[in-house]
Design a protein around this motif. Sequence first.
Motif, PDB file in Angstrom:
ATOM      1  N   GLY A 170       0.557  -1.148  -0.128  1.00  0.00           N
ATOM      2  CA  GLY A 170       0.039  -0.113   0.243  1.00  0.00           C
ATOM      3  C   GLY A 170       0.915   1.098  -0.037  1.00  0.00           C
ATOM      4  O   GLY A 170       0.473   1.936  -1.057  1.00  0.00           O
ATOM      5  N   ARG A 171       1.645   1.146   0.698  1.00  0.00           N
ATOM      6  CA  ARG A 171       2.957   2.331   0.617  1.00  0.00           C
ATOM      7  C   ARG A 171       3.485   2.670  -0.330  1.00  0.00           C
ATOM      8  O   ARG A 171       4.148   3.857  -1.402  1.00  0.00           O
ATOM      9  N   LEU A 172       3.866   1.654  -0.746  1.00  0.00           N
ATOM     10  CA  LEU A 172       4.560   1.493  -1.787  1.00  0.00           C
ATOM     11  C   LEU A 172       3.307   1.683  -3.079  1.00  0.00           C
ATOM     12  O   LEU A 172       3.952   2.660  -4.208  1.00  0.00           O
ATOM     13  N   PHE A 173       2.680   1.901  -3.156  1.00  0.00           N
ATOM     14  CA  PHE A 173       1.723   2.428  -4.384  1.00  0.00           C
ATOM     15  C   PHE A 173       0.521   3.300  -4.434  1.00  0.00           C
ATOM     16  O   PHE A 173       0.704   4.015  -5.303  1.00  0.00           O
ATOM     17  N   GLN A 174       1.498   4.140  -2.935  1.00  0.00           N
ATOM     18  CA  GLN A 174       0.938   5.217  -2.751  1.00  0.00           C
ATOM     19  C   GLN A 174       2.181   6.567  -3.541  1.00  0.00           C
ATOM     20  O   GLN A 174       1.845   7.260  -4.034  1.00  0.00           O
ATOM     21  N   LEU A 175       3.406   5.599  -3.348  1.00  0.00           N
ATOM     22  CA  LEU A 175       4.246   6.865  -3.992  1.00  0.00           C
ATOM     23  C   LEU A 175       4.122   6.548  -5.594  1.00  0.00           C
ATOM     24  O   LEU A 175       4.156   7.393  -6.838  1.00  0.00           O
ATOM     25  N   VAL A 176       3.765   5.406  -5.922  1.00  0.00           N
ATOM     26  CA  VAL A 176       3.496   4.852  -7.687  1.00  0.00           C
ATOM     27  C   VAL A 176       2.730   6.362  -7.739  1.00  0.00           C
ATOM     28  O   VAL A 176       2.458   6.819  -9.370  1.00  0.00           O
ATOM     29  N   ARG A 177       1.736   5.880  -7.620  1.00  0.00           N
ATOM     30  CA  ARG A 177       0.111   6.648  -7.992  1.00  0.00           C
ATOM     31  C   ARG A 177       1.218   8.510  -8.303  1.00  0.00           C
ATOM     32  O   ARG A 177      -0.095   9.298  -8.648  1.00  0.00           O
ATOM     33  N   ILE A 178       2.026   9.295  -7.401  1.00  0.00           N
ATOM     34  CA  ILE A 178       2.696  10.181  -7.761  1.00  0.00           C
ATOM     35  C   ILE A 178       3.272   9.579  -8.598  1.00  0.00           C
ATOM     36  O   ILE A 178       4.520   9.765  -9.174  1.00  0.00           O
ATOM     37  N   PRO A 179       3.323  11.241 -10.226  1.00  0.00           N
ATOM     38  CA  PRO A 179       3.638  11.056 -11.656  1.00  0.00           C
ATOM     39  C   PRO A 179       5.394  11.808 -10.878  1.00  0.00           C
ATOM     40  O   PRO A 179       5.262  13.032 -12.221  1.00  0.00           O
ATOM     41  N   SER A 180       6.265  10.868 -10.731  1.00  0.00           N
ATOM     42  CA  SER A 180       7.433  11.926 -10.174  1.00  0.00           C
ATOM     43  C   SER A 180       8.269  12.327 -11.318  1.00  0.00           C
ATOM     44  O   SER A 180       9.280  11.445 -11.734  1.00  0.00           O
ATOM     45  N   ILE A 181       7.963  12.206 -12.787  1.00  0.00           N
ATOM     46  CA  ILE A 181       8.738  12.435 -13.802  1.00  0.00           C
ATOM     47  C   ILE A 181       9.513  13.379 -13.894  1.00  0.00           C
ATOM     48  O   ILE A 181       9.491  14.514 -14.389  1.00  0.00           O
ATOM     49  N   SER A 182      10.838  13.285 -13.742  1.00  0.00           N
ATOM     50  CA  SER A 182      11.968  14.421 -13.917  1.00  0.00           C
ATOM     51  C   SER A 182      12.840  15.278 -15.021  1.00  0.00           C
ATOM     52  O   SER A 182      12.996  15.843 -15.283  1.00  0.00           O
ATOM     53  N   THR A 183      12.339  14.350 -16.311  1.00  0.00           N
ATOM     54  CA  THR A 183      12.668  15.006 -17.222  1.00  0.00           C
ATOM     55  C   THR A 183      11.976  16.181 -18.186  1.00  0.00           C
ATOM     56  O   THR A 183      12.377  16.427 -18.900  1.00  0.00           O
TER      57      THR A 183
END
Length: 465
Positions: free
Chosen positions: A20-33
């Motif tokens: 669940g904690r990992l999924f919470q992070l994956v939901r954030i589209p943290s695209i650095s480029t």
Amino acid sequence: MTDLNAVLTNADGDFDNSLGRLFQLVRIPSISTDPAHNADCETAARTIVADLKSLGFEAELRETPGRPMVVAHYTPKTATKSTPHLLFYGHYDVQPADPLDLWNTPPFEPVRKKDPDGVERMYGRGTADDKGQFMTFVEAARAWITTTGSLPIKATFLIEGEEESGSPSLVPFLKANKAELSCDAAFVCDTNMWDARTPAITTRLRGLVHEEITITGPSIDLHSGLYGGPAMNPIRVLTKVIAALHDKNGKVTIPGFYDGVADLPKATMKQWQSLKFSEAKFLKEVGLKQPAGEKGKSVLEQVWARPTAEVNGIWGGYTGAGTKTVLPSKAHAKLTFRLVGKQNPQKILKAFQNMVKGLIPKDCKVEFSGRGGGSPATEIPEDNPWIARSAKALKDEWRRDAVLMGSGGSIPICRFFKDILGMDSVLVGFGLNDDAIHSPNEKYNLSSYQRGIRSWVRIMDELGK
Ligand code: BES
Ligand code: MN
């Protein structure tokens, strides 16, 4: 029950929450480029800081000229001078998700799924590269702290947000925070296993440098009937440049390109041969049959120990539906060079630029707009004592010896850990070749996540002894 067994039991019992904690992070589209996602990168960093604080880490978001870093420290109350201090590195940024229409489920809505082959996997951008991987040590630390009240080692976590864009802020950051970040060794969770049942420690990574070129011919797009013939077409020039980069044996023709590239030591060659790597299977999985690299080199050598010049994209003129009789003004290409041994990124770029300039006709001009930078290759001595202790812990978990292997990918920080902070890295990751990192339908096997967490629980225990 020993501490170790209690911690492993705790980790397994809490696995659904770890997911669940990992999924919470994956939901954030943290695209650095992509600058449009700067705020998402910051949100991801803040989420990690909050989580590490809740575990008792002294955790901070640290600004850089680019995306922020997460830096967190944990010192056990019982720590003495001889307690090892280890750095754990991963990255919260991800690659862009496009082409979106090739995803079976939306990239930032992670799902857990039992596939027809009976294997449980999670799908989403960043599940394998690298959120699912660095969360293995966050979850291992959580299991230790919730079970025993502490960690068996001193730990510093460094989670960066620019790995997928070449880590431009990293070198100044490491230099400015040298004392704070210098530990006994660095552990990196951003690489692969040998296969789904066999763990691995990666001891070679290729370096990387990129460049973008624009060739301009006529000052404006022209009618290809009225001007075709006398007017030089920049796409013709660009394709000549690209065709000139390799000879018929697959060698790169840039003058001086192989300076600093040594032949593979006999012993290494032997060890790699003993791995029984199937070239046919490796290629078949991606729809190919014929190795296309340097003639006379095995596929493993081509990927792990030889440099390359690749064109990543090429565009210009009209590419929409139907035809358009245009003679374009401009042609573009993006290229990357993977580096090995002592190849120097800046020298490679200069040599490439000089070669291109020599191929440009008088009436055309060429511009180079890469950001420079780049990172040299990393080779980690295999007799490093941290490797032996990690290998023991990995064997306890997986019941198989860890394979010492190379990788064709790049993780710029590893070389800078050595050159700037004087630390060797131990690269232990739980990714698999078919994880589709940087591609549509990126996935991470549930067993990679769960046994990855268990592996770090054991490695921390082993290192704390
Ligand atoms: N984690 C990968 C590299 C990797 C993958 C190493 C699998 C070993 C096994 C990393 O995040 C990555 O993709 N790096 C980029 C670096 C670049 C953008 C500077 C790469 O290799 O293209
Ligand atoms: Mn990665």
